[in-house]
Design a protein around this motif. Structure first.
Motif, PDB file in Angstrom:
ATOM      1  N   GLU B 120       0.845  -1.205   0.000  1.00  0.00           N
ATOM      2  CA  GLU B 120       0.000   0.000   0.000  1.00  0.00           C
ATOM      3  C   GLU B 120       0.880   1.255   0.000  1.00  0.00           C
ATOM      4  O   GLU B 120       0.513   2.273  -0.583  1.00  0.00           O
ATOM      5  N   PRO B 136      -5.796  -3.373   8.146  1.00  0.00           N
ATOM      6  CA  PRO B 136      -6.758  -4.322   7.589  1.00  0.00           C
ATOM      7  C   PRO B 136      -7.613  -4.904   8.711  1.00  0.00           C
ATOM      8  O   PRO B 136      -7.080  -5.374   9.717  1.00  0.00           O
ATOM      9  N   GLY B 249      -8.437  -1.258   5.506  1.00  0.00           N
ATOM     10  CA  GLY B 249      -8.589  -2.345   4.547  1.00  0.00           C
ATOM     11  C   GLY B 249      -9.312  -3.518   5.177  1.00  0.00           C
ATOM     12  O   GLY B 249      -9.889  -3.404   6.259  1.00  0.00           O
ATOM     13  N   GLU B 254     -14.945  -2.920   3.517  1.00  0.00           N
ATOM     14  CA  GLU B 254     -15.842  -3.073   2.360  1.00  0.00           C
ATOM     15  C   GLU B 254     -17.168  -2.337   2.590  1.00  0.00           C
ATOM     16  O   GLU B 254     -17.892  -2.029   1.648  1.00  0.00           O
ATOM     17  N   ARG B 281      -9.366   4.489   2.014  1.00  0.00           N
ATOM     18  CA  ARG B 281      -9.571   3.067   1.750  1.00  0.00           C
ATOM     19  C   ARG B 281      -8.310   2.491   1.129  1.00  0.00           C
ATOM     20  O   ARG B 281      -7.698   3.099   0.247  1.00  0.00           O
ATOM     21  N   ALA B 282      -7.923   1.297   1.567  1.00  0.00           N
ATOM     22  CA  ALA B 282      -6.839   0.573   0.909  1.00  0.00           C
ATOM     23  C   ALA B 282      -7.256   0.313  -0.529  1.00  0.00           C
ATOM     24  O   ALA B 282      -8.446   0.184  -0.819  1.00  0.00           O
ATOM     25  N   GLY B 285      -6.632  -4.331  -1.979  1.00  0.00           N
ATOM     26  CA  GLY B 285      -7.499  -5.435  -1.579  1.00  0.00           C
ATOM     27  C   GLY B 285      -6.723  -6.671  -1.181  1.00  0.00           C
ATOM     28  O   GLY B 285      -5.660  -6.576  -0.537  1.00  0.00           O
ATOM     29  N   ALA B 288      -2.768  -7.208  -1.736  1.00  0.00           N
ATOM     30  CA  ALA B 288      -1.710  -6.418  -1.087  1.00  0.00           C
ATOM     31  C   ALA B 288      -0.537  -7.292  -0.650  1.00  0.00           C
ATOM     32  O   ALA B 288       0.624  -6.957  -0.911  1.00  0.00           O
TER      33      ALA B 288
END
Lengths: 321, 321
Positions: B120, B136, B249, B254, B281-282, B285, B288
């Motif tokens: 990222e 995350p 993340g 989501e 937002r990362a 997905g 990564a």
């Protein structure tokens, strides 16, 4: 090349200065009020004249002007541009390092707590480790996070505000406007204030420590709550930053094992899947900021590794006031 | 010199692999179970054969063996010696990188979350910033602290355990043995578990998010408690580390603005004397970890700056299973 730097550690009400040679000898020290009642411009002028007087004293003792100047200041510092951006306490905004220095020599500014942490890292309790927390517990609480041997101040210089992390989120209001901050339970002033409120009798943190050691139940309760808040903050720091050690300093650490024994126990209990880092006592005491400022001075003079061979002892030396 | 590396991201139950060229093209990807029911030695053998199969596929497509191998693994990693020290989930202890690689090429190992954070940082949401938190939020919660552009794992590799900081110290017991950990309120599994317990009806975090959006009061309460716990953890992170941004993340992110809007608001409310960093937002997905492993592979091959010119998009590519 002159063989000394002028170092000044600026506090809220007073400042401490030193003349520090390349081998780490503190050839003279001094103390002077900041005169903050006169406003920010007067404080800058006072620092400037203190630096000038220390340089004059250096010339007298050592036969030449200083190689450079290092200054530790409270508030927000921009290391990249050597500018004192802001201090709530002293009222200034955007003061370049040069404004503090009445001489044509290089100068570096540092944040007060991080500069103290640098000194503990190079000369003090963190001498042989590279990643630790320096936590002076005094009127307030702020930490210097030492990462890879250097103090880390975050993206904008606001890092290390461990005194204001919400350790007890449903707890007491802090003077800063947040709720449940570490500082509102565990600073030296909080310990004094919280005891005084419950016992209806004023006491300093030092007195609360003595009362706790003597078995006073109200003092013991206040002390225990400070230890509990500290254990939560240090558990959080440990889980996030995984330090080699936590170096306790400031007034509250003067209580020695009365603080560190229950704190180490409580910290270990808070951690289930990893060991707690060892707690150490800071060794430089109130000289940490001035000694760190001298390291900044030597960096400004082109000696980034100054300090590696110094003795951490601070000799008793003549005073400039 | 071959023009690609083999990259593998090892998870608890499955692993993802890729063949990634020096210009960042993902020439092939693959997925395979770790087979952890067979024990640690079998998992190591499975990874080793996956690496071999990816290399064979690379040779087929690109006409030569890989330049190097990069592998992201869970648990504790010693970066200095490239050794997978320990994984509670996979059961191994002290596995050197070479044991995962059936070829005579350089290899680097990285911690899974930090390797995702590296991706990222170089390719994703942190591309133009150097100091941020990659968070995350999935079955568990761990963070990658990016400091000066690189993931920081602390003194012993145990850093970033933000999922286990005591955000609500008088709160619920966490499976880790501690009390009031962020993870026990705010991981995707915690959100599902806590809703299921109150509604007496099983639901995943995704379903709880949908129910919250639809106005279900029990779901909204569970969601709100997750947001509250996250806001405390992020306030603490902000006050300590002063990041430029927080990159969310994993599965819970989501939910998009259903998570980020109240979280940004609550975080700002928790901070009195400083601004909150922006939430992002990362962008990489579930890729990564594999992309980060490819960056490690290129570092092992002697290209430490690989990735700077890559496109962060992950093309759809053929699969090796």
């Amino acid at each position: 090349m002159s063989d000394y730097v002028v170092a000044v550690d600026v506090g809220g009400t007073s400042m401490k200065g030193g003349i520090v040679t390349r081998s780490g000898e503190v050839a003279a020290t001094g103390r002077r009020p900041t005169g903050r009642e006169g406003g920010p411009a007067a404080v800058v002028a006072t620092i400037r004249s203190f630096v000038g007087d220390l340089a004059a004293r250096g010339e007298e003792i050592l036969g030449a002007g200083p190689a450079a100047v290092g200054i530790a200041v409270p508030g927000l510092v921009d290391d990249a541009t050597a500018t004192a951006l802001y201090s709530a306490n002293l009222g200034w905004r955007d003061v370049p390092a040069a404004d503090f220095v009445p001489l044509d020599v290089p100068a570096l500014l540092g944040h007060d707590v991080r500069t103290g942490g640098l000194a503990e890292s190079v000369l003090g309790a963190g001498r042989e480790i590279s990643d630790f927390l320096f936590l002076p517990i005094g009127t307030g609480i702020a930490g210097a996070m030492i990462i890879g041997g250097e103090p880390y101040g975050g993206t904008s210089g606001w890092g290390g505000e461990i005194g204001h992390i919400p350790v007890l989120p449903g707890g007491e209001a802090c003077a800063c406007g947040q709720i449940g901050c570490l500082e509102t339970y565990a600073s030296a002033s909080a310990v004094g204030r919280r005891y005084s409120a419950r016992a209806a009798s004023p006491a300093t943190a030092e007195q609360v420590a003595a009362l706790t050691a003597a078995g006073d139940p109200v003092a013991a309760e206040v002390w225990d709550e400070a230890v509990e808040a500290l254990s939560l903050a240090l558990a959080t720091y440990t889980l996030l930053l995984d330090p080699s050690a936590i170096v306790l300093g400031g007034g509250l650490a003067e209580a020695g094992s009365l603080l560190s024994d229950p704190l180490a126990k409580r910290l270990a209990e808070r951690l289930a899947f990893r060991a707690a880092p060892p707690l150490r006592r800071a060794v430089l005491g109130v000289d940490a900021g001035m000694l760190g400022a001298s390291l900044l001075g030597w960096r400004a003079a082109g000696f980034p590794h100054a300090g590696a061979s110094w003795s951490p002892d601070v000799p008793k030396t003549p005073t400039v006031s």
